[in-house]
Scaffold this motif. Structure first.
Motif, PDB file in Angstrom:
ATOM      1  N   HIS A  55       7.940   2.895   1.749  1.00 56.41           N
ATOM      2  CA  HIS A  55       8.703   3.439   2.872  1.00 56.41           C
ATOM      3  C   HIS A  55      10.142   3.693   2.430  1.00 56.41           C
ATOM      4  O   HIS A  55      10.826   2.759   1.978  1.00 56.41           O
ATOM      5  CB  HIS A  55       8.706   2.455   4.039  1.00 56.41           C
ATOM      6  CG  HIS A  55       7.344   2.057   4.503  1.00 56.41           C
ATOM      7  ND1 HIS A  55       6.695   2.686   5.552  1.00 56.41           N
ATOM      8  CD2 HIS A  55       6.496   1.085   4.047  1.00 56.41           C
ATOM      9  CE1 HIS A  55       5.512   2.118   5.737  1.00 56.41           C
ATOM     10  NE2 HIS A  55       5.365   1.152   4.836  1.00 56.41           N
ATOM     11  N   ARG A  70       0.821  -1.214   0.000  1.00 52.09           N
ATOM     12  CA  ARG A  70       0.000   0.000   0.000  1.00 52.09           C
ATOM     13  C   ARG A  70       0.856   1.266   0.000  1.00 52.09           C
ATOM     14  O   ARG A  70       0.558   2.220  -0.681  1.00 52.09           O
ATOM     15  CB  ARG A  70      -0.923   0.018   1.230  1.00 52.09           C
ATOM     16  CG  ARG A  70      -1.966  -1.100   1.242  1.00 52.09           C
ATOM     17  CD  ARG A  70      -2.866  -1.033   2.464  1.00 52.09           C
ATOM     18  NE  ARG A  70      -2.101  -1.251   3.694  1.00 52.09           N
ATOM     19  CZ  ARG A  70      -1.787  -0.288   4.555  1.00 52.09           C
ATOM     20  NH1 ARG A  70      -2.170   0.963   4.322  1.00 52.09           N
ATOM     21  NH2 ARG A  70      -1.084  -0.566   5.643  1.00 52.09           N
ATOM     22  N   LYS A  71       1.924   1.230   0.768  1.00 52.31           N
ATOM     23  CA  LYS A  71       2.753   2.423   0.965  1.00 52.31           C
ATOM     24  C   LYS A  71       4.216   2.102   0.699  1.00 52.31           C
ATOM     25  O   LYS A  71       4.688   0.990   0.990  1.00 52.31           O
ATOM     26  CB  LYS A  71       2.597   2.936   2.399  1.00 52.31           C
ATOM     27  CG  LYS A  71       3.427   4.161   2.725  1.00 52.31           C
ATOM     28  CD  LYS A  71       3.212   4.593   4.172  1.00 52.31           C
ATOM     29  CE  LYS A  71       4.080   5.802   4.518  1.00 52.31           C
ATOM     30  NZ  LYS A  71       3.903   6.220   5.937  1.00 52.31           N
ATOM     31  N   ASP A  93       8.070   6.308  -4.988  1.00 52.54           N
ATOM     32  CA  ASP A  93       6.792   5.619  -4.792  1.00 52.54           C
ATOM     33  C   ASP A  93       6.245   5.103  -6.121  1.00 52.54           C
ATOM     34  O   ASP A  93       5.695   3.991  -6.192  1.00 52.54           O
ATOM     35  CB  ASP A  93       5.781   6.576  -4.154  1.00 52.54           C
ATOM     36  CG  ASP A  93       4.433   5.914  -3.922  1.00 52.54           C
ATOM     37  OD1 ASP A  93       4.360   4.950  -3.147  1.00 52.54           O
ATOM     38  OD2 ASP A  93       3.443   6.364  -4.541  1.00 52.54           O
TER      39      ASP A  93
END
Length: 340
Positions: free
Chosen positions: A212, A209-210, A282
């Motif tokens: 880091h 989802r994310k 990202d």
């Protein structure tokens, strides 16, 4: 590491592999180096180095590079090391998709839109296309599909090539099958070293989802085709906003307060377009989500960041206390993101 979320079996197998291949002469040499640099007793350092490798997953070069000889137990525990990084890679980088990152041709195909530069493949019978590509760009970079640490990367100038058939034949014979346009880097990077495209290593973990960002390091070259240490390059760690935390250094004991050629003060460096860099990482991390832990090499250009390559075996870039004065590493950030 089993207490940190990784299985004991792989760790024991890795330890056994290391024991079978240990080079005691190399250990002694590294122990002498660390002892000399920090005014320690060589036998004590050697024992500590072996114990750290066997029970704390600290690579021998990690021990030297990150000044473990002067760190206490709590400080050492904050440092990411290569054996731990290797376990993360093995667990979170799916083996069915690693080939995309190992083969530079396959990588360029998959990430073509994010390279933001021209590229082509050298094949039998396309000498005219190679000539047209090279002459249109003036200078090119060629790459062997499989290589690491800058090996297999070459730079050619169209003006210096007199026999294009011979040039094309040579590329095929040497396995230099990928040609890329040379990246035009941002003026803030060129101010440090204009003769090399200076890459930013962003180590990141995509959790589904994310994305880091775990660590950022800025590499600087010495005018060669690559900024890797094998070409005389070095690096400095960057903080979360892309500012250098101190001087540059490498794994050969060299420390650079200033760039040896330009005189630029390394501690003054600020990576331009940091917000764009974070957003770009990202974006690239979502292209192959099955490979979650990657060391991305990017370059900031006048028009924004572009992708150079991704390393599924991410490697480790960390603070060097004797150079930066910072006695903690990035491991807490890894743990918070990955959960080990």
């Amino acid at each position: 590491m089993s207490s940190q979320g990784f299985r004991l079996g792989p760790r024991l197998r890795y330890l056994a592999w290391r024991v079978r291949r240990i080079d005691l002469g190399s250990v002694v040499d590294r122990a002498r180096e660390a002892a000399r640099d920090h005014d320690k007793w060589t036998p004590a350092v050697a024992v500590d180095m072996l114990w750290s490798a066997g029970f704390r997953q600290v690579g021998f070069q990690d021990y030297v590079d990150y000044d473990f000889a002067i760190l206490n137990k709590a400080e050492r525990a904050t440092y990411m090391t290569h054996p731990v990084s290797n376990e993360i890679s093995q667990k979170y980088d799916h083996p069915d998709f690693r080939h995309i990152f190992q083969d530079k041709v396959e990588f360029d195909r998959r990430f073509s839109d994010l390279l933001r530069r021209d590229w082509m493949i050298v094949e039998a019978g396309n000498a005219d296309a190679v000539r047209a590509f090279t002459e249109s760009h003036g200078t090119i970079v060629t790459k062997e599909p499989v290589g690491q640490a800058g090996t297999g990367v070459h730079r050619y100038h169209a003006a210096e090539i007199t026999d294009w058939t011979e040039f094309h034949t040579g590329l095929l014979a040497r396995g230099e099958l990928l040609i890329e346009e040379v990246i035009r880097q941002h003026a803030d990077l060129a101010a440090v070293c204009p003769g090399t495209v200076n890459t930013t290593r962003v180590t990141a973990f995509f959790d589904g989802r994310k994305t880091h960002i775990l660590a950022m390091a800025q590499k600087f070259g010495r005018g060669a085709v690559s900024d890797q240490m094998t070409f005389g390059g070095f690096y400095t760690m960057l903080d979360e906003r892309g500012h250098a935390v101190g001087p540059g250094y490498d794994s050969h004991g060299h420390v650079h307060e200033k760039h040896p050629d330009s005189g630029f003060v390394i501690g003054d460096f600020q990576l331009p377009m940091i917000d764009e860099v974070i957003a770009f990482v990202d974006e690239v991390a979502r292209v192959v989500p099955q490979v979650q832990y990657v060391g991305w090499d990017i370059v900031v250009t006048p028009d924004g960041p572009v992708l150079v390559e991704g390393n599924w075996g991410a490697g480790v870039y960390e603070n060097k206390p004797s150079v930066t004065g910072i006695r903690t590493g990035h491991k807490p950030r890894y743990r918070a993101a990955i959960g080990f």
